[in-house]
Scaffold this active site. Structure first.
Site, PDB file in Angstrom:
ATOM      1  N   HIS A   1       0.832  -1.199   0.000  1.00  8.81           N
ATOM      2  CA  HIS A   1       0.000   0.000   0.000  1.00  8.81           C
ATOM      3  C   HIS A   1       0.867   1.250   0.000  1.00  8.81           C
ATOM      4  O   HIS A   1       1.867   1.317   0.696  1.00  8.81           O
ATOM      5  CB  HIS A   1      -0.914   0.020   1.231  1.00  8.81           C
ATOM      6  CG  HIS A   1      -1.982   1.060   1.124  1.00  8.81           C
ATOM      7  ND1 HIS A   1      -3.226   0.776   0.611  1.00  8.81           N
ATOM      8  CD2 HIS A   1      -1.995   2.369   1.428  1.00  8.81           C
ATOM      9  CE1 HIS A   1      -3.948   1.878   0.601  1.00  8.81           C
ATOM     10  NE2 HIS A   1      -3.223   2.857   1.095  1.00  8.81           N
TER      11      HIS A   1
ATOM     12  N   ASP B   1     -14.762   3.823   6.565  1.00  9.15           N
ATOM     13  CA  ASP B   1     -13.638   4.595   6.017  1.00  9.15           C
ATOM     14  C   ASP B   1     -14.122   5.495   4.887  1.00  9.15           C
ATOM     15  O   ASP B   1     -13.711   6.649   4.777  1.00  9.15           O
ATOM     16  CB  ASP B   1     -12.531   3.673   5.513  1.00  9.15           C
ATOM     17  CG  ASP B   1     -11.380   4.476   4.897  1.00  9.15           C
ATOM     18  OD1 ASP B   1     -10.805   5.303   5.620  1.00  9.15           O
ATOM     19  OD2 ASP B   1     -11.096   4.305   3.704  1.00  9.15           O
TER      20      ASP B   1
ATOM     21  N   ARG C   1     -13.542  13.923   5.946  1.00 12.68           N
ATOM     22  CA  ARG C   1     -12.205  14.498   6.186  1.00 12.68           C
ATOM     23  C   ARG C   1     -11.774  15.376   5.016  1.00 12.68           C
ATOM     24  O   ARG C   1     -11.158  16.422   5.209  1.00 12.68           O
ATOM     25  CB  ARG C   1     -11.185  13.374   6.393  1.00 12.68           C
ATOM     26  CG  ARG C   1     -11.324  12.680   7.738  1.00 12.68           C
ATOM     27  CD  ARG C   1     -10.526  11.404   7.763  1.00 12.68           C
ATOM     28  NE  ARG C   1      -9.114  11.631   7.483  1.00 12.68           N
ATOM     29  CZ  ARG C   1      -8.292  10.720   6.975  1.00 12.68           C
ATOM     30  NH1 ARG C   1      -8.739   9.510   6.679  1.00 12.68           N
ATOM     31  NH2 ARG C   1      -7.034  11.003   6.774  1.00 12.68           N
TER      32      ARG C   1
ATOM     33  N   SER D   1      -7.262   4.714   8.693  1.00 13.92           N
ATOM     34  CA  SER D   1      -7.920   4.585   7.391  1.00 13.92           C
ATOM     35  C   SER D   1      -7.221   3.516   6.542  1.00 13.92           C
ATOM     36  O   SER D   1      -7.861   2.602   6.000  1.00 13.92           O
ATOM     37  CB  SER D   1      -7.884   5.942   6.684  1.00 13.92           C
ATOM     38  OG  SER D   1      -8.165   5.820   5.309  1.00 13.92           O
TER      39      SER D   1
ATOM     40  N   LYS E   1      -8.476  -0.643   6.094  1.00 19.79           N
ATOM     41  CA  LYS E   1      -8.692  -1.288   4.789  1.00 19.79           C
ATOM     42  C   LYS E   1      -7.850  -2.567   4.673  1.00 19.79           C
ATOM     43  O   LYS E   1      -8.310  -3.582   4.175  1.00 19.79           O
ATOM     44  CB  LYS E   1      -8.292  -0.332   3.656  1.00 19.79           C
ATOM     45  CG  LYS E   1      -9.308   0.772   3.422  1.00 19.79           C
ATOM     46  CD  LYS E   1      -9.031   1.499   2.114  1.00 19.79           C
ATOM     47  CE  LYS E   1      -8.016   2.607   2.274  1.00 19.79           C
ATOM     48  NZ  LYS E   1      -8.539   3.850   2.831  1.00 19.79           N
TER      49      LYS E   1
HETATM   50  N1  URA Z   1      -4.949   7.000   1.965  1.00 23.22           N
HETATM   51  C1  URA Z   1      -5.983   6.446   2.639  1.00 23.22           C
HETATM   52  O1  URA Z   1      -6.490   5.391   2.267  1.00 23.22           O
HETATM   53  N2  URA Z   1      -6.456   7.068   3.719  1.00 23.22           N
HETATM   54  C2  URA Z   1      -5.945   8.225   4.159  1.00 23.22           C
HETATM   55  O2  URA Z   1      -6.413   8.730   5.151  1.00 23.22           O
HETATM   56  C3  URA Z   1      -4.866   8.801   3.453  1.00 23.22           C
HETATM   57  C4  URA Z   1      -4.391   8.166   2.356  1.00 23.22           C
END
Ligand code: URA
Ligand code: CA
Length: 471
Positions: free
Chosen positions: A108, A187, A194, A209, A213
């Site tokens: 990621h 999220d 946000r 966040s 995931k």
């Molecule tokens: N990527 C994400 O998935 N969440 C965030 O808060 C910032 C970057």
């Protein structure tokens, strides 16, 4: 008559209970916001109450916005961040990868400009025998998304049922699909809030966040690419290391071996920014003809993935193995297999002219001479969004052919009149935004009359034990 009045009684009573319940909710919500506002810690039940209440629509946006801003200023303890991560991870469906044999490794990135790594890295690592079943996102803000990029390949599918997702991953050892709305709905709702309340750049919120995931998908280990620099959420290296430490600790606590590489996003990665342009760049890189910085970062992240996947004794060895797979064609063959497996036209791999291409190409000439001393990734990313390569709001359409090729990057020498960048645009859009786009790209370039070294690609890493290694 008697039945009617009884029914009325019940209705009135229910209304009173509802009002009391909402009052109770409101009061409790206020207490919890107050606690965070004043810098106290919340326990896991309190965090669950707020996030679950928000997801159900019982707690309104404005209260959660205040809560997020309180977190932004007050931060969260490790326990609070872990609790928030778990609530997010468990807010929707989970995906089990048990049907896929082997150690499954996820990857990621915290978000960048022209960050083509997933497209190169996933087939590269899969070619080395590490199965990759990855869910990716779409672009929002000035950053691009892997799913939008893949969808510029004719016929390429990114939406699958859970069963098909696992079956397809088993078949070629690789799948990259879109995250469904049923996965981590908390999220999605929090991120949207946000985005409009300027609370994205918060370490606890970003960590929860991303890791929320990741924990919703049953991978065994995880390599994080934490970006730092002008084009990243974490502008300062120190913040990026902090974010990396927080995220690796969450992974470890959840039983997933997690390491984080801190990579520089001072300037965009590679030369291409834009969907179809980045697919081309990824294909060239998998054939060993890509930009050095992109290849180098992919080999480095891939080395860690091989190491966590038990294929090598150290990440450096993994890097060498992967370089061999680019040389002998195994990497590009795996990419071709993935395209075919997901319904795409695999001929694009050997004939790049089959990918969407922009009709209009405008070379942007330098008005100065000198060495490029900086190249603002955020500005270039915003220019690409204006051309249609990304979205300002979720419902914006994408024009896959558009984007920017950077001919000059930090450290390069440029003469007056030499091409800095080539803009790929559609005639109609460009007529409306030409001044804005060219202005943004020109202002992204800064010059020096002294030589400038190419910036380092990475700042260091945080290993699975939480040790930070600085370069
Ligand atoms: N990527 C994400 O998935 N969440 C965030 O808060 C910032 C970057
Ligand atoms: Ca790129």
């Amino acid at each position: 008559m008697i039945t009617w009045s009884l029914l009325n009684y019940c209705l009135v009573l229910k209304r009173i209970i509802d009002i009391l319940a909402v009052r109770g909710f409101t009061m409790r919500t206020c207490d919890l916001i107050l606690k965070k506002r004043d810098g106290q810690s919340l326990n896991a039940d309190e965090i669950d109450f707020l996030i679950t209440g928000y997801l159900k629509g019982v707690i309104p946006d404005y209260q959660v916005a205040a809560f997020l801003m309180a977190i932004y200023f007050r931060g969260m303890s490790d326990q609070e961040i872990y609790a928030l991560t778990r609530v997010i991870a468990e807010s929707g469906e989970n995906v089990s990868l048990e049907g896929i044999p082997g150690i499954k490794i996820d990857k990621h990135s915290t978000g960048g400009v022209g960050d083509t790594t997933t497209l190169v890295l996933t087939p590269l690592v899969a070619a080395a025998g590490v199965p990759v079943a990855k869910l990716s996102g779409r672009g929002l803000g000035h950053t691009g998304g892997t799913i939008d990029k893949l969808e510029s390949i004719e016929g390429f599918k990114t939406g699958f049922s859970k069963i098909d997702f696992v079956e397809k991953a088993k078949k070629v050892g690789l799948i990259v699909a879109a995250q469904s709305p049923d996965l981590v709905p908390a999220d999605q709702k929090l991120y949207a809030l946000r985005d409009v309340t300027v609370t994205v750049e918060s370490i606890p919120l970003i960590a929860a966040s991303i890791m929320g995931k990741k924990l919703a998908i049953g991978n065994d280990a995880l390599v994080l690419d934490v970006k730092t620099g002008a084009g990243a959420f974490m502008k300062e290296q120190k913040q990026a290391f902090n974010l990396a430490r927080v995220m690796t600790a969450i992974g470890q606590k959840a039983g997933r071996a997690t390491v984080a590489v801190i990579s520089r996003m001072d300037q965009p990665l590679g030369k291409a920014i834009g969907n179809s342009l980045e697919i081309k760049e990824a294909i060239l890189t998998l054939k060993g003809q890509g930009p050095r910085d992109l290849e180098e970062l992919c080999l480095l992240l891939g080395g860690w993935m091989l190491y966590l996947g038990g294929k090598t004794i150290d990440p450096g060895e993994g890097k060498k193995d992967l370089a061999r797979l680019i040389k002998n064609g195994a990497a590009i063959n795996k990419f071709r297999d993935m395209v075919e497996n997901q319904g795409g036209n695999k001929s694009i791999v050997d004939n790049l002219a089959l990918l969407p291409a922009a009709r209009l190409r405008v070379a942007l000439k330098s008005e100065q001479k000198g060495y490029i001393s900086s190249l603002d990734a955020q500005k270039v990313g915003s220019a690409a969004v204006m051309l249609g390569a990304g979205r300002r709001i979720k419902s914006d359409p994408i024009d896959p052919a558009t984007g920017i090729i950077l001919e000059k990057k930090i450290g390069d020498y440029v003469q007056v009149g030499e091409t800095l960048a080539v803009i790929h645009a559609s005639d109609a859009t460009f007529r409306d935004v030409d001044h804005l786009v060219t202005g943004l790209i020109k202002s992204a370039y800064h010059y020096s009359n002294k030589t400038v070294p190419a910036p380092p690609l990475i700042s260091g890493w945080v290993d699975r034990k939480g040790n930070s290694i600085y370069f």
